[in-house]
Design an enzyme around this catalytic site. Structure first.
Site, mmCIF file in Angstrom:
data_model
loop_
_atom_site.group_PDB
_atom_site.id
_atom_site.type_symbol
_atom_site.label_atom_id
_atom_site.label_comp_id
_atom_site.label_asym_id
_atom_site.label_seq_id
_atom_site.Cartn_x
_atom_site.Cartn_y
_atom_site.Cartn_z
ATOM 1 N N HIS A 256 53.946 66.942 82.236
ATOM 2 C CA HIS A 256 53.592 68.012 83.158
ATOM 3 C C HIS A 256 52.275 67.700 83.843
ATOM 4 O O HIS A 256 51.383 67.125 83.214
ATOM 5 C CB HIS A 256 53.482 69.360 82.425
ATOM 6 C CG HIS A 256 53.609 70.512 83.348
ATOM 7 N ND1 HIS A 256 52.533 71.031 84.027
ATOM 8 C CD2 HIS A 256 54.697 71.217 83.752
ATOM 9 C CE1 HIS A 256 52.958 72.014 84.796
ATOM 10 N NE2 HIS A 256 54.256 72.147 84.657
ATOM 11 N N ASP A 307 61.860 72.707 81.152
ATOM 12 C CA ASP A 307 63.227 72.298 81.479
ATOM 13 C C ASP A 307 63.976 71.648 80.318
ATOM 14 O O ASP A 307 65.195 71.584 80.338
ATOM 15 C CB ASP A 307 63.201 71.323 82.660
ATOM 16 C CG ASP A 307 62.757 72.013 83.928
ATOM 17 O OD1 ASP A 307 63.383 73.013 84.280
ATOM 18 O OD2 ASP A 307 61.774 71.571 84.539
HETATM 19 N N1 COA Z 1 58.933 60.141 80.863
HETATM 20 C C1 COA Z 1 58.260 58.979 80.715
HETATM 21 N N2 COA Z 1 57.027 58.778 81.186
HETATM 22 C C2 COA Z 1 56.441 59.788 81.841
HETATM 23 C C3 COA Z 1 57.077 61.029 82.016
HETATM 24 C C4 COA Z 1 58.369 61.166 81.507
HETATM 25 N N3 COA Z 1 59.027 62.322 81.650
HETATM 26 N N4 COA Z 1 56.259 61.855 82.695
HETATM 27 C C5 COA Z 1 55.144 61.164 82.916
HETATM 28 N N5 COA Z 1 55.249 59.922 82.408
HETATM 29 C C6 COA Z 1 54.243 58.887 82.463
HETATM 30 C C7 COA Z 1 54.213 58.290 83.868
HETATM 31 O O1 COA Z 1 55.103 57.208 84.013
HETATM 32 C C8 COA Z 1 52.783 57.857 83.990
HETATM 33 O O2 COA Z 1 52.599 56.667 83.275
HETATM 34 P P1 COA Z 1 51.713 55.480 83.878
HETATM 35 O O3 COA Z 1 50.332 56.065 83.980
HETATM 36 O O4 COA Z 1 51.857 54.410 82.864
HETATM 37 O O5 COA Z 1 52.299 55.152 85.202
HETATM 38 C C9 COA Z 1 52.028 58.948 83.213
HETATM 39 O O6 COA Z 1 52.962 59.464 82.273
HETATM 40 C C10 COA Z 1 51.527 60.081 84.128
HETATM 41 O O7 COA Z 1 52.644 60.646 84.788
HETATM 42 P P2 COA Z 1 52.736 61.067 86.306
HETATM 43 O O8 COA Z 1 54.116 60.844 86.803
HETATM 44 O O9 COA Z 1 51.624 60.416 87.081
HETATM 45 O O10 COA Z 1 52.453 62.601 86.181
HETATM 46 P P3 COA Z 1 52.529 63.648 87.355
HETATM 47 O O11 COA Z 1 51.537 64.673 87.039
HETATM 48 O O12 COA Z 1 52.451 62.992 88.676
HETATM 49 O O13 COA Z 1 54.014 64.210 87.220
HETATM 50 C C11 COA Z 1 55.852 65.274 86.244
HETATM 51 C C12 COA Z 1 54.338 65.272 86.408
HETATM 52 C C13 COA Z 1 56.279 66.568 85.566
HETATM 53 C C14 COA Z 1 56.524 65.212 87.624
HETATM 54 C C15 COA Z 1 56.259 64.048 85.391
HETATM 55 O O14 COA Z 1 55.740 64.200 84.082
HETATM 56 C C16 COA Z 1 57.755 63.854 85.367
HETATM 57 O O15 COA Z 1 58.293 63.198 86.251
HETATM 58 N N6 COA Z 1 58.457 64.424 84.330
HETATM 59 C C17 COA Z 1 59.893 64.353 84.296
HETATM 60 C C18 COA Z 1 60.499 65.356 85.251
HETATM 61 C C19 COA Z 1 60.382 66.756 84.725
HETATM 62 O O16 COA Z 1 60.668 67.039 83.581
HETATM 63 N N7 COA Z 1 59.990 67.651 85.612
HETATM 64 C C20 COA Z 1 59.895 69.072 85.313
HETATM 65 C C21 COA Z 1 58.471 69.532 85.329
HETATM 66 S S1 COA Z 1 58.348 71.184 84.733
#
Ligand code: COA
Length: 370
Positions: A256, A307
């Site tokens: 998140h 979710d």
């Molecule tokens: N699975 C695996 N790795 C994940 C992850 C996941 N669900 N969510 C984040 N990470 C990792 C990223 O790859 C990143 O790693 P890195 O620094 O080695 O590249 C790190 O954690 C930071 O994540 P980031 O994508 O930059 O976080 P964000 O704040 O931009 O995005 C979300 C937040 C929620 C979009 C992201 O965690 C995600 O895509 N989650 C899955 C989708 C989801 O469940 N969305 C519903 C949100 S309520």
């Protein structure tokens, strides 16, 4: 000018609707844990729109308004029947909500009174549209909403054409409470940006629906269920998840932007998922979810978000996967419309800048020289 990718950490609005401080989510200052335990979704929607819990008379009036507005125009039903049967449900919902504006004579009435009425109308009509989409896709006639039922009860009734059991109503109602608002999440921001141009509430909600559809936001619950279906049984979890992690793929339903130590909504959905599994004497979905949760927590330090467990909850309620994100919308439309009303109280167009990183000092090249 330096851009912040994904606007992380940028405070882009003031709001008195919901807040996330030190991992605690509140609606109008009330802890989500308190609301999840005690409040109905209708009370929460009223709280978000009007800033206080309703009195008995105010709640009754809201219930009457929801009853009045819940039916959708017959023209819209005819339109929905023409949508391709295999269309993405969120795309269909986004189109239908956009079309609702065509049948509302007050769509462009920007008075506070008219906009509050439209917020309640949208809240009342989204469940009717989604149930109609589901039934029409299955070749069935839509079921008209029934007066006097709560939103959760009415939605399940319109889906199945029979009154739902108490457990299902309670579980869905609590899920709606938990999804209702979430500060400046992507879809709420999209809605606020749209209406800050003084465009209408239907345009704002249509924008928000478009943003919610994506798998990084509301679309994650469907993606989680798809993953659970692909895995199938608990003994397959380890190899499936390990392979994804080795390939550096994201596991949907985890992580998140704001919560780094866990999403306060997830525990309620986890408990609901377990209870529904116990009731149905089938713990497969719950056990798979727990195993995935353990692996991702241990290996990535990421906690489940709202979710993750909602996927197994909705499936155990007998709801098809394609309706998961639309159900999120049934709840979040309360928050979207509360934010839209708030945006207009002290409006200024939302128009940030971009850091330009493209070429410079270029010249027009005539066609024959390209
Ligand atoms: N699975 C695996 N790795 C994940 C992850 C996941 N669900 N969510 C984040 N990470 C990792 C990223 O790859 C990143 O790693 P890195 O620094 O080695 O590249 C790190 O954690 C930071 O994540 P980031 O994508 O930059 O976080 P964000 O704040 O931009 O995005 C979300 C937040 C929620 C979009 C992201 O965690 C995600 O895509 N989650 C899955 C989708 C989801 O469940 N969305 C519903 C949100 S309520």
């Amino acid at each position: 000018m330096t851009a912040t990718k994904g606007l992380e950490g940028i405070v882009a609005a003031t709001s008195s609707i919901s807040s996330i401080v030190d991992g605690v989510l509140t609606y109008r200052g009330i802890d989500i844990d308190d609301l999840a335990e005690h409040a109905s979704f209708e009370e929460v929607a009223y709280l978000l729109w009007f800033g206080k819990l309703p009195s008995a008379a105010e709640l009754q009036k809201l219930q009457q308004d929801l009853d009045t507005y819940a039916p959708i125009p017959q023209h819209l039903i005819e339109q929905i029947k023409l949508y391709p049967k295999d269309a993405n449900t969120m795309a269909a919902l986004r189109s239908a909500v956009s079309a609702l504006a065509l049948y509302d004579e007050e769509a462009d009435d920007m008075s506070r009174e008219a906009n509050e009425k439209k917020a309640i109308k949208l809240q009342a009509q989204l469940p009717t549209i989604i149930a109609a989409l589901s039934r029409i896709r299955q070749g069935k006639e839509p079921v008209a909403p029934k007066k006097g039922l709560t939103i959760a009860e009415n939605f399940l009734y319109m889906l199945r054409d029979e009154l739902p059991d108490e457990t299902s109503i309670k579980a869905l109602d609590q899920a709606l409470v938990l999804h209702a608002d979430h500060e400046l999440n992507a879809s709420t921001f999209a809605g606020r940006v749209t209406v800050a141009t003084l465009s209408d509430i239907y345009s704002g909600v249509t924008s928000a629906l478009g943003a919610l559809k994506g798998p990084l936001h509301g679309g994650a619950n469907e993606a989680v269920m798809k993953m659970l279906e692909e895995i199938g049984t608990v003994d397959q979890v380890e190899s499936y998840i390990q392979q994804k992690l080795d390939n550096r793929e994201k596991i949907m339903g985890f992580g998140h932007r704001v919560y780094k130590n866990g999403d306060p909504r997830a525990k309620h959905l986890q408990q609901m998922s377990r209870e529904l599994g116990e009731m149905k004497e089938n713990m497969n979905l719950y056990n798979m979810s727990i195993k995935i949760d353990e692996m991702i927590t241990n290996q990535k330090g990421l906690r489940p978000n709202v979710d993750f467990y909602s996927a197994s909850v909705y499936t155990q309620l007998g709801i098809e996967r394609e309706l998961f994100t639309p159900i999120f919308a049934i709840s979040r439309v309360s928050g979207w419309t509360a934010h839209i009303l708030e945006q207009w109280v002290d409006n200024r167009i939302i128009r940030p800048r971009a850091e330009y990183v493209g070429l410079s000092d270029q010249k027009y090249i005539p066609m024959e020289l390209r």
